[in-house]
Each structure stands twice: as C-alpha cells, then as structure tokens.
Design a protein around this motif. Structure first.
Motif, PDB file in Angstrom:
ATOM      1  N   ARG A  80      12.825  -3.846   9.827  1.00 39.56           N
ATOM      2  CA  ARG A  80      12.314  -3.582   8.368  1.00 39.56           C
ATOM      3  C   ARG A  80      12.693  -5.347   8.101  1.00 39.56           C
ATOM      4  N   VAL A  81      11.297  -5.946   7.785  1.00 35.57           N
ATOM      5  CA  VAL A  81      10.878  -7.492   7.184  1.00 35.57           C
ATOM      6  C   VAL A  81      10.412  -7.133   6.124  1.00 35.57           C
ATOM      7  N   LEU A  93       1.549 -14.042   7.433  1.00 37.26           N
ATOM      8  CA  LEU A  93       2.323 -13.458   8.080  1.00 37.26           C
ATOM      9  C   LEU A  93       2.184 -12.160   7.638  1.00 37.26           C
ATOM     10  N   MET A  94       2.253 -11.068   6.961  1.00 36.14           N
ATOM     11  CA  MET A  94       1.893 -10.061   6.424  1.00 36.14           C
ATOM     12  C   MET A  94       0.163  -9.446   7.775  1.00 36.14           C
ATOM     13  N   LYS A  95      -0.291  -9.972   7.601  1.00 31.36           N
ATOM     14  CA  LYS A  95      -1.781 -10.000   8.036  1.00 31.36           C
ATOM     15  C   LYS A  95      -1.372 -10.228   9.984  1.00 31.36           C
ATOM     16  N   PRO A  99       2.423  -2.550  12.229  1.00 29.91           N
ATOM     17  CA  PRO A  99       3.464  -1.595  11.139  1.00 29.91           C
ATOM     18  C   PRO A  99       4.128  -1.310  12.649  1.00 29.91           C
ATOM     19  N   LYS A 100       2.555  -0.937  13.563  1.00 25.31           N
ATOM     20  CA  LYS A 100       3.857  -0.119  14.937  1.00 25.31           C
ATOM     21  C   LYS A 100       5.257  -0.494  14.726  1.00 25.31           C
ATOM     22  N   SER A 145       0.657   3.059   2.753  1.00 25.99           N
ATOM     23  CA  SER A 145       0.179   4.089   2.870  1.00 25.99           C
ATOM     24  C   SER A 145       1.296   4.120   3.727  1.00 25.99           C
ATOM     25  N   ALA A 146       2.435   3.841   4.552  1.00 27.87           N
ATOM     26  CA  ALA A 146       2.481   4.060   5.391  1.00 27.87           C
ATOM     27  C   ALA A 146       4.469   4.058   4.592  1.00 27.87           C
ATOM     28  N   PRO A 147       5.439   5.234   5.391  1.00 28.16           N
ATOM     29  CA  PRO A 147       6.386   5.787   4.778  1.00 28.16           C
ATOM     30  C   PRO A 147       7.240   5.036   4.657  1.00 28.16           C
ATOM     31  N   GLY A 148       7.765   3.942   5.337  1.00 26.33           N
ATOM     32  CA  GLY A 148       9.070   3.120   5.184  1.00 26.33           C
ATOM     33  C   GLY A 148       8.618   1.673   4.646  1.00 26.33           C
ATOM     34  N   SER A 149       7.117   1.208   4.470  1.00 19.59           N
ATOM     35  CA  SER A 149       6.486   0.302   3.769  1.00 19.59           C
ATOM     36  C   SER A 149       6.472   0.602   2.681  1.00 19.59           C
TER      37      SER A 149
END
Lengths: 367, 367
Positions: A80-81, A93-95, A99-100, A145-149
């Motif tokens: 996790r970042v 940075l996030m861009k 996400p994989k 949308s991603a479950p852990g993000s």
C-alpha cells in the motif's frame, strides 16, 4: 425508459463537471409513454419505509471497538502506497503508479489538483474554475474503484514512522455539526507531499482581511468580491472616496503570482470594466506592493519587461512593507495608509505546521 | 502589444462566464518582443503614488449633505421605470422596455435571473450553474451602459407611494465590514416584482439545517454537501449507521421542485455514484416526504406516472408531516425520527416581509 441517453457528470466540490444539456423537466413531462398503472398514491406512500436504518446488519460491537482505520497489509496483499497531499508532486506520482502493483491511498483535504499557474486567470473570468482543477479520480482512476485503493478527504496529523502509520482527521468545513472523524492508515510506502502554506510573516489582520491565491475557492472569493465591489460602488450618493476605496485592488507581493494577478486584473479593467461597468470605470485602480524588487528570482530582462508592461497597463507599483492590515485599509512601515476594497496576499509560502511537526530530515527552509 | 486577441468575459457573482483559453503566463512570457527599456526599477517603484485618493476632486460638502439617491426626473428627461426584483416578471418586463423611451433602474439583491425549472439539474452536475443563470445586463444591456439606467445590488425596504420614492439598502453579504448603504430612488413608474420567499411553516430548525432550492447558491450548497458526504462516508471505520445517515438524502415537499430534484438525485445515484463512488454506492438513498399527495396541482395521470417513475428509480415516498428539524435528523408528527445527511426543503413559497409591509392591494394569498 428512465434512461434517456443523457450522461450526468459530477466531479468535485467546486462545481467541476461536464455540460450535457438535458430535456426540460425530464422526470415529469414524458406523456408520450404514459403509464397504465393505477396504483393508489396512498398505498405507495404508506408502503415506503425507512427500514434501511435498522441496525440489524451492523457488525458486532467487538468489531467496532478496534481502532478504526486501514490495518497493515498482509504478506500476500499488494503493498500500500499512502500519498499525503494532492498537489503537483502527489498527483504526478499517483498518475505514474501502476494499480496492478500497488494499492493507492491518497489523503488530502482537497479532492482535485489545482493547475496553479493559471489560477490568477480564473479570478477575472479569463478561464473557468473547472479548467484549472483536475479531479484526482481522473488522474488515478483506481482510487475511486479498486477495492484496496481510496481517496480520503482528510488531513494527516501525525506520522508514526515506528509503526508505519499515519493518523488522519476528516475535513468537516461546512458541516460544522459533524465532529472530525479520526482514523489511522498503515502504509508500506509513504509519500509526504502535503505542500506549503501561505506566509503572513505574522502581520496582524492578513488572515482576516486579505485573500490568498492558492486554491480554487480563493479565486472564487476574489471574483465574488471584485464583482460585488463593482456593483456596490455604483449605488447613488456614495462618497467619491468610498467609491475609490471599494474599487482599489491592492496586491501585496511581487512574485509570479502577484505579478500575474495584477496583469490579469488590469486587462480585466481595460476590457470588461470599461465595457460593462461604464458608470464606475474611472474609479478602479490596481496597486502592487512589494518590499524589494518584483520577480526577484527572474532574469533582469524579464523583470524590466514586466515592470514596463504593468506600468503601461495602469498598475501602480509601490515599494513598501506592510505593517498592519485593517478591514478597509492597510498601513505601511512608513506610516502611510492604503485604503482598499480588495486585498490579495501573495508573498510566498513557508512550511505548514504539519511539516514542522515531522521529526524527519528536511530541505533547507524547513520544507 | 498587451492585446493578444483574447477576450475576457466575466459575468456575475456565481462564476458565470465564457471560456476563452489563454496563453500560459501571458503577462510574463513574451520574450519574442523584448523591451529595450532600461528604466531602473526603483525609479518606477518610487514614481508610483496613491494620488487617486486625494479628496481634491470631491464635490463640496453641501452637495453630499442632501439625501443620497436618484432624485425626481425633470420634465424633459425620459420617464424612469424602477423595477424591484430580477425574477421572471421583472426580467421579462425589462427585456421588453425600449431604453430610447425610458430610463430603466433595476433594484435587486441578485444580478442575474435564474431559470428555476432547471435549477434542480445543476445540483448533480447535469447542467452547469451558469447555464441556468442569465446576467441582467445581458437581458437589458442599457442598465450597465446608458447614462440614466442602472442596476443596483440592493434590497428595497419601503415604497413611498406619496412621494413616488423607493427606499433601498445595499446588499453586503460577505463584506461584513461594510454597513449597508441607504439611498432613495424616485420613480415615474414602479414595478414591484420582488418575488416570494420559501415557506417554513414556522417549523423549528428548517432555516438552520435544511437547504432551499430557489437560488444558484442553494444548488451549489446542495452539490457541495452531497459530494462532501460521499467522500466523508468512505473514511475507514465509520459506523454503518453513520454512513447511511450521511448518504441519506431527504427531500421535504412533493411539488414540482421536490419531485424534480428527487428524480435528478436518483439518476445521479444510479449512474455517477455507482460508477465513481463504488465503495459507498449501496449506502445512498433518497426519501421524499410529502404531507398530502405529490404534485397535487397536476393531472392525475401525470401524478401516477411520477409516482411510478420515482418508486422505480429507488426514491422512497413517505407521507408525513415534519414537526422538528435537528442537525442530523428530523422528527415527524407521528414521532418517528428520520436521520439525514442532506435535507432539501421545497414546500412552496409565501409572501415576503417586504410584500407584507406594502399597504397596497394584493392578490389572494397576500402576494
């Protein structure tokens, strides 16, 4: 039926959205497909219930007793970042994060990035507010949308490097009935990009009476006040001096922001005010106050060009140091009083209390 | 030079404006035409003065002693039409007035007209705010340019039919340091089109905790709160019940406004929330509370269609009468408590205190 092909877009707290014209009263006027249903109204109304407030489905009390937050990731989880902040650094940075490979959690009191170099242009309508703000979910879609993000609208208060945790508090501006909700987030990697804050140099009254120019809501406030003053100055019988005060726009700080804003303002005056506020056009003036040289970090040639251009546009350049700011005027160290109707403060930035509180190595200047 | 062909447009207090892209830092980066000027900076800075604040050009004290305002028109002047209000009636009338025949003076606390039937659509981003607001100066351009025509951002407080005068007070919301400025306007013809105000039926807490839906700033407030609640409800560890409360949108009043807004809201939930706020999509609900029948002034067939459509969209219809409104829940007369995160109040309108104060014949209902 119920889907009339019109897309709805809504983006952020500041009214950023796409424009899709809709049909007039679209939920009411659709008589071309009338319903045959004769359900009595009362039945429908009485059938309705507020059952979704039952607490039957809540987790047991024990589950809620543990400190709220996102616990440490498990060995087989993606790392996790956690990114604190949604400015240039954090968003860039996030861009670039995949996400994989990572779960991305952003904590920021602002759900969009601001394209600051163009912010000054939005104050006078050259640009729309939404043109200078980009929702974070559009920069990195996985956070919505991603479950852990996640994106959390919150401030970070403490970084616990020992336990790899960040302590956060939700932002509750505007919903003052709500206490801030506190929670913790465990991180595998932490990015501190929470930014700086506007410097006031401890001058009294700056926070109360001046407007900064760092966020979209600042630009909105400047625009609102400018237009309000333009309209107020037109009321009959107002003394000349009060009219001039209302329409005196003072910018403190001759860095890029102050210079850019002064330029935008004088363009606005020469074009729009002369055309649309003809009754008061001769009363409006812009003064730029700077303690040293304007654009001191820039090349000489550029500086001279800016001075010439501003002066030609009618901006008054004043060398002075502000001592005190009162509701309707400011006082310079030489004792002179400068009445103003709009005061924009752009004297640069310094480290925020949060960054000051961090026991970590910092760059020169404390940031 | 200084005129780069970019038009600047700025319209009103709510950020209504046209979009014209501008070049980056346009006042700074123009090195293709460098200046040869070597004027020392200090000279420029020191030359600047605040001379426009000298009071030399002010009218003599005697001129200012007379009560401020627009005095009666002279026999050879154009007759002055004073319009109180900038809603449908006032704006339609001003649009049709010939400025060659009349001087037009509009007094209103709002510098634009609102296209109210589409206001509900702006709350969820279907439409932009600026699409439902039209600046008065665009409806009747003479008010911002003709010598004897004006727009005054003010409230009218008294109509003196004896002396053909209106007493006014400037609006100072947001500039609280300024006392309202009082002035009088003589009229040859007076149009009272100042509108009604939202009814609360004296229910406690409505003004404090509910949002009306009559002005652009109401729609902005609704949107802001809706998005804030969507983001707040996503923070980790928040109890289920609090999450449901935050995302419970309650609309009181089943007239056209309430029904239209409920429909927009459910469309927004089914499309945008499901797509963009996937973490919390199952927690958001809309409840419409009405004491009698929804859309009671409309045809039966239309009413049934609306009920069917709303129910199908997931809007809960509740028949009930609100007794009390608290910060996080409202109480119905049957004693049941309804927790809410967003409360929109649309139970119709009644006469304003200003209209009540007029000693003139009125239509049924006191308007």
């Amino acid at each position: 039926n119920g889907n009339d092909g019109i897309s709805i877009a809504i983006d952020d707290l500041f009214g950023l959205h796409l424009l899709f014209p809709t049909c007039f009263h679209r939920n009411l006027i659709k008589l071309s497909t009338p319903t045959k249903s004769e359900t009595p109204i009362t039945k429908n109304l009485l059938q309705a219930s507020l059952s979704h407030f039952s607490t039957a489905n809540q987790p047991p009390a024990s589950a809620q007793a543990q400190p709220p937050g996102l616990g440490p990731t498990k060995p087989h989880d993606k790392p996790r970042v956690v990114v604190l902040g949604s400015g240039w650094a954090g968003c860039r940075l996030m861009k670039g994060l995949d996400p994989k490979l990572y779960d991305i959690v952003c904590v920021s009191p602002r759900n969009h990035m601001v394209f600051t170099p163009l912010l000054a242009s939005t104050c006078v309508g050259t640009l729309e507010f939404r043109s200078v703000a980009e929702p974070i979910a559009r920069i990195q879609p996985s956070i919505s949308s991603a479950p852990g993000s996640y994106f959390f609208l919150a401030n970070s208060t403490v970084v616990d490097t020992e336990n790899h945790e960040v302590h956060c508090e939700t932002v509750t501006d505007g919903t003052d009935t709500l206490d801030p909700w506190k929670f913790k987030i465990s991180y595998d990697k932490l990015v501190i990009a929470s930014g700086a804050q506007a410097s006031t140099f401890g001058i009294h009254g700056v926070k109360e009476h001046a407007i900064f120019l760092r966020e979209v809501h600042h630009a909105q406030e400047i625009r609102r006040k400018l237009l309000l003053n333009l309209m107020l100055s037109d009321v009959p019988g107002l003394p000349e001096e009060e009219k001039r005060r209302l329409l005196h726009c003072v910018v403190v700080g001759g860095g890029p922001t102050g210079v850019e804003f002064s330029g935008e303002l004088s363009d606005f005056i020469r074009r729009d005010v002369h055309e649309r506020y003809t009754h008061v056009k001769d009363y409006i003036h812009v003064t730029l106050i700077e303690a040293n040289e304007i654009l001191s970090s820039f090349d000489d040639r550029l500086r001279h060009y800016a001075i010439k251009h501003l002066t030609k546009s009618g901006v008054r350049l004043v060398r002075g140091i502000v001592k005190d700011v009162k509701p309707e005027n400011l006082v310079l160290t030489d004792g002179s009083k400068v009445p103003y109707g709009l005061l924009v403060w752009s004297t640069g930035v310094g480290p925020s209390p949060f960054v000051n509180s961090l026991g970590l190595p910092k760059s020169p200047g404390g940031r």
